[in-house]
Enzyme design. Sequence first.
Site, PDB file in Angstrom:
ATOM      1  N   CYS A 126      42.519  37.282  52.324  1.00 17.71           N
ATOM      2  CA  CYS A 126      43.933  37.940  52.383  1.00 17.71           C
ATOM      3  C   CYS A 126      44.006  39.607  52.046  1.00 17.71           C
ATOM      4  CB  CYS A 126      45.045  37.353  51.512  1.00 17.71           C
ATOM      5  SG  CYS A 126      44.332  37.064  49.857  1.00 17.71           S
ATOM      6  N   HIS A 186      50.008  41.556  47.973  1.00 18.25           N
ATOM      7  CA  HIS A 186      48.977  42.034  47.366  1.00 18.25           C
ATOM      8  C   HIS A 186      49.227  43.614  47.714  1.00 18.25           C
ATOM      9  CE1 HIS A 186      47.062  38.317  46.467  1.00 18.25           C
ATOM     10  NE2 HIS A 186      46.172  38.400  47.692  1.00 18.25           N
TER      11      HIS A 186
END
Length: 327
Positions: free
Chosen positions: A126, A233
Amino acid sequence: MTKLAVVGATGLVGEKVLEVLDRKKVPFDELVMFSSPRSAGKEIQFQGKTYIVEALTEEKTDGQFDYVIMSAGGSTSEKFAPLFEQHGAIVIDNSSQWRMHDEIDLVVPEVNQPTLNRKIIANPNCSTIQSVVPLKTLLDQYGLKRVAYTTYQAVSGSGLAGRNDLSNGEKGEAPTNYPHPIYNNVLPHIDVFLEDGYTKEEQKMIDETRKILEQPNLNVTATCVRVPVQDSHSVHINVTLDKETTVDELKALFKADERVVLVDNVENNEYPLAINSTGKDEVFVGRIRKDDSLDNTFHIWCTADNLLKGASLNAVQVLEQVMKLNN
Ligand code: 2RA
């Protein structure tokens, strides 16, 4: 007649895969949902139908599937992805199992295309996915000399357990998923430590960046950090370019590039934020600054929803990419 399988349909990413398939109206004629034996039998409502999740078995990989999206972990993918492939399916796998195999494509559709040497395509990590999108823009325009990452990764990256640890922590309970409390804390530790003191997460970012950008000799380093954030994130990218440029030129470049969304107006406290990225498909960049400690070097702040662009959305975009190649 297009037949699709979603493996890991009851997991955090698998649920998002179904959500994205529906939202993007990805065309298929038949869908089968698989899970581990533990979750088999669960009912999932999808596009007006009730699906009963089935336990994945070797026999069931011979189900004439055209496409399979797997979000069920490395060991399940190691066992079943080749079986689906042998039976003719194109497999898009979210685990780290196949990413660094030379013959396996590692794909971020805004950055590269699958060669389909094998019919297994790996979805990158990711934090790597969101970072290589703006880096591709810089590579094409200026060339890349060095990249230094520091990540600030949400707990949902470690699955439901991560979320439990965050909420448990708020109640003062000990963590189950982390070596130390994550609530009110910051952990410079994602995945396991390697002999050189790096973590596997950091090594993934280094290796995957080089593979996806096709820059095997690129100087890359990374520090991956878990922060008490539920979703999305954030990544600090310190990047050294081959050519000279300015902050204004970089902002104009990103503003004109549909692969990213520029959020950069610090006078108004406007810059990419995790809470503003959650639930969104885009990769956000901002806080672009010159780093005068090195020539041609800049700081970039990048955020994205780790369960969407960082996993499920990218996998579905790869599916759409290979569907186009096959038509
Ligand atoms: C994490 N990137 O954030 C890893 C796996 N999703 O935990």
